[in-house]
Design a protein around this motif. Structure first.
Motif, PDB file in Angstrom:
ATOM      1  N   MET A 161     -34.331  -1.467 -55.848  1.00  0.00           N
ATOM      2  CA  MET A 161     -33.659  -0.716 -54.843  1.00  0.00           C
ATOM      3  C   MET A 161     -32.481   0.317 -55.362  1.00  0.00           C
ATOM      4  N   ASN A 162     -32.596   1.575 -55.219  1.00  0.00           N
ATOM      5  CA  ASN A 162     -31.696   2.312 -55.493  1.00  0.00           C
ATOM      6  C   ASN A 162     -30.356   2.187 -54.532  1.00  0.00           C
ATOM      7  N   SER A 163     -29.149   2.847 -54.677  1.00  0.00           N
ATOM      8  CA  SER A 163     -27.941   2.485 -53.900  1.00  0.00           C
ATOM      9  C   SER A 163     -28.279   3.433 -52.487  1.00  0.00           C
ATOM     10  N   SER A 164     -28.929   4.473 -52.431  1.00  0.00           N
ATOM     11  CA  SER A 164     -29.080   5.483 -51.474  1.00  0.00           C
ATOM     12  C   SER A 164     -30.196   5.003 -50.380  1.00  0.00           C
ATOM     13  N   GLN A 165     -30.927   3.937 -51.015  1.00  0.00           N
ATOM     14  CA  GLN A 165     -32.270   3.408 -50.115  1.00  0.00           C
ATOM     15  C   GLN A 165     -31.824   2.379 -49.243  1.00  0.00           C
ATOM     16  N   VAL A 166     -32.417   2.642 -47.850  1.00  0.00           N
ATOM     17  CA  VAL A 166     -31.960   1.485 -47.025  1.00  0.00           C
ATOM     18  C   VAL A 166     -33.305   0.803 -46.807  1.00  0.00           C
ATOM     19  N   GLU A 167     -33.279  -0.487 -46.703  1.00  0.00           N
ATOM     20  CA  GLU A 167     -34.453  -1.622 -46.514  1.00  0.00           C
ATOM     21  C   GLU A 167     -34.165  -2.028 -45.138  1.00  0.00           C
ATOM     22  N   ILE A 168     -35.125  -1.943 -44.354  1.00  0.00           N
ATOM     23  CA  ILE A 168     -35.188  -2.403 -42.745  1.00  0.00           C
ATOM     24  C   ILE A 168     -36.150  -3.428 -42.463  1.00  0.00           C
ATOM     25  N   TRP A 169     -36.021  -4.522 -41.999  1.00  0.00           N
ATOM     26  CA  TRP A 169     -36.900  -5.346 -41.464  1.00  0.00           C
ATOM     27  C   TRP A 169     -37.011  -5.407 -40.099  1.00  0.00           C
ATOM     28  N   THR A 170     -37.947  -5.446 -39.374  1.00  0.00           N
ATOM     29  CA  THR A 170     -38.061  -5.374 -37.872  1.00  0.00           C
ATOM     30  C   THR A 170     -38.919  -6.248 -37.164  1.00  0.00           C
ATOM     31  N   ASP A 171     -38.729  -6.657 -36.074  1.00  0.00           N
ATOM     32  CA  ASP A 171     -39.339  -7.542 -35.269  1.00  0.00           C
ATOM     33  C   ASP A 171     -39.436  -7.503 -33.810  1.00  0.00           C
ATOM     34  N   GLY A 172     -40.341  -7.718 -33.123  1.00  0.00           N
ATOM     35  CA  GLY A 172     -40.104  -7.975 -31.714  1.00  0.00           C
ATOM     36  C   GLY A 172     -40.792  -9.360 -31.348  1.00  0.00           C
ATOM     37  N   ALA A 173     -40.472  -9.762 -30.051  1.00  0.00           N
ATOM     38  CA  ALA A 173     -40.898 -10.865 -29.521  1.00  0.00           C
ATOM     39  C   ALA A 173     -40.854 -10.732 -28.106  1.00  0.00           C
ATOM     40  N   CYS A 174     -41.995 -11.628 -27.435  1.00  0.00           N
ATOM     41  CA  CYS A 174     -42.174 -11.390 -26.132  1.00  0.00           C
ATOM     42  C   CYS A 174     -42.754 -12.856 -25.577  1.00  0.00           C
ATOM     43  N   LYS A 175     -41.683 -13.235 -24.495  1.00  0.00           N
ATOM     44  CA  LYS A 175     -42.244 -14.482 -24.067  1.00  0.00           C
ATOM     45  C   LYS A 175     -42.754 -14.276 -22.550  1.00  0.00           C
ATOM     46  N   GLY A 176     -44.138 -14.221 -22.830  1.00  0.00           N
ATOM     47  CA  GLY A 176     -45.106 -13.820 -21.840  1.00  0.00           C
ATOM     48  C   GLY A 176     -45.461 -12.453 -22.417  1.00  0.00           C
ATOM     49  N   ASN A 177     -46.770 -11.894 -22.001  1.00  0.00           N
ATOM     50  CA  ASN A 177     -47.017 -10.383 -22.577  1.00  0.00           C
ATOM     51  C   ASN A 177     -47.781  -9.723 -21.609  1.00  0.00           C
ATOM     52  N   PRO A 178     -47.021  -9.087 -20.456  1.00  0.00           N
ATOM     53  CA  PRO A 178     -45.903  -8.752 -20.336  1.00  0.00           C
ATOM     54  C   PRO A 178     -44.853 -10.023 -20.021  1.00  0.00           C
ATOM     55  N   GLY A 179     -43.541  -9.843 -20.268  1.00  0.00           N
ATOM     56  CA  GLY A 179     -42.466 -10.840 -19.952  1.00  0.00           C
ATOM     57  C   GLY A 179     -41.456 -10.305 -20.642  1.00  0.00           C
ATOM     58  N   MET A 180     -40.301 -11.426 -20.692  1.00  0.00           N
ATOM     59  CA  MET A 180     -39.269 -11.357 -21.283  1.00  0.00           C
ATOM     60  C   MET A 180     -39.222 -11.040 -22.731  1.00  0.00           C
ATOM     61  N   GLY A 181     -38.625  -9.647 -23.156  1.00  0.00           N
ATOM     62  CA  GLY A 181     -38.860  -9.542 -24.941  1.00  0.00           C
ATOM     63  C   GLY A 181     -37.603  -9.009 -25.433  1.00  0.00           C
ATOM     64  N   GLY A 182     -37.723  -9.212 -26.794  1.00  0.00           N
ATOM     65  CA  GLY A 182     -36.717  -8.846 -27.617  1.00  0.00           C
ATOM     66  C   GLY A 182     -36.899  -8.319 -28.830  1.00  0.00           C
ATOM     67  N   TRP A 183     -35.763  -7.533 -29.413  1.00  0.00           N
ATOM     68  CA  TRP A 183     -36.271  -6.892 -30.684  1.00  0.00           C
ATOM     69  C   TRP A 183     -35.338  -7.151 -31.607  1.00  0.00           C
ATOM     70  N   GLY A 184     -35.355  -7.297 -32.783  1.00  0.00           N
ATOM     71  CA  GLY A 184     -34.332  -7.378 -33.775  1.00  0.00           C
ATOM     72  C   GLY A 184     -34.464  -6.350 -35.308  1.00  0.00           C
ATOM     73  N   ALA A 185     -33.473  -6.181 -35.922  1.00  0.00           N
ATOM     74  CA  ALA A 185     -33.519  -5.490 -36.852  1.00  0.00           C
ATOM     75  C   ALA A 185     -32.560  -6.113 -38.048  1.00  0.00           C
ATOM     76  N   LEU A 186     -32.907  -5.835 -39.124  1.00  0.00           N
ATOM     77  CA  LEU A 186     -31.926  -6.256 -40.303  1.00  0.00           C
ATOM     78  C   LEU A 186     -32.030  -5.119 -41.294  1.00  0.00           C
ATOM     79  N   LEU A 187     -30.733  -4.326 -41.507  1.00  0.00           N
ATOM     80  CA  LEU A 187     -30.807  -3.335 -42.284  1.00  0.00           C
ATOM     81  C   LEU A 187     -29.806  -3.699 -43.489  1.00  0.00           C
ATOM     82  N   ARG A 188     -30.438  -3.309 -44.840  1.00  0.00           N
ATOM     83  CA  ARG A 188     -29.776  -3.542 -45.886  1.00  0.00           C
ATOM     84  C   ARG A 188     -29.661  -2.401 -46.904  1.00  0.00           C
ATOM     85  N   GLN A 189     -28.418  -1.945 -47.405  1.00  0.00           N
ATOM     86  CA  GLN A 189     -28.423  -1.007 -48.402  1.00  0.00           C
ATOM     87  C   GLN A 189     -27.300  -1.561 -49.536  1.00  0.00           C
ATOM     88  N   GLY A 190     -27.739  -1.870 -50.443  1.00  0.00           N
ATOM     89  CA  GLY A 190     -27.014  -2.614 -51.516  1.00  0.00           C
ATOM     90  C   GLY A 190     -26.776  -3.635 -50.998  1.00  0.00           C
TER      91      GLY A 190
END
Length: 156
Positions: A1-30
């Motif tokens: 990974m070069n230093s100007s590149q950003v890596e992002i991991w994302t996910d969503g979750a739902c308790k019931g669909n539809p229902g109570m939901g959440g989202w999350g993201a991890l961002l990493r640069q260097g």
């Protein structure tokens, strides 16, 4: 990974669909990391998957080379295969029905234009450390939404 590149991991979750939901993201640069999460009381898993990517891209301060890791084929295929045709058809599917979650797809479409993106699908719950962390964050988002609803009902 070069230093100007950003890596992002994302996910969503739902308790019931539809229902109570959440989202999350991890961002990493260097060596730098940022975590984001949030939730909504009445939503779907697909909306939370999209929201995770949207909020991650909103957190970037300038145009970047971005690798988005997602376990959502809905997001990955939507961006790499379906989006151009949806736009060409006026946000309609091949069978002329309105695209579900068009508001979020349109917001994401604007955000991705600011960056150079690579989309990587990863198998969920298969040991990818970034994906596992994004899943934890999405579940924290569900709890955040649940707590907000509890506080709201207690204030009545």
């Amino acid at each position: 990974m070069n230093s100007s590149q950003v890596e992002i991991w994302t996910d969503g979750a739902c308790k019931g669909n539809p229902g109570m939901g959440g989202w999350g993201a991890l961002l990493r640069q260097g060596r730098h990391e940022k975590v984001l999460y949030g939730g909504e009381p009445d939503t779907t898993n697909n909306r939370m998957e999209l929201k995770a990517v949207i909020e991650a891209l909103k957190a970037l301060k300038r145009p970047c080379d971005v690798v988005v890791h997602t376990d959502s084929q809905y997001v990955q295929k939507g961006m790499s295969e379906w989006l151009a045709n949806w736009k060409r058809r006026g946000w309609r599917t091949a069978d002329k029905k309105p695209v579900k979650n068009a508001d979020l797809w349109q917001e994401l479409d604007v955000l991705v234009a600011e960056h150079v993106l690579t989309w990587r699908w990863v198998r969920g719950h298969a040991g990818d450390p970034g994906n596992e962390r994004a899943d934890e964050l999405a579940n924290m988002g569900v709890e955040h939404a649940r707590a907000a609803m509890t506080n709201k009902s207690m204030q009545r």
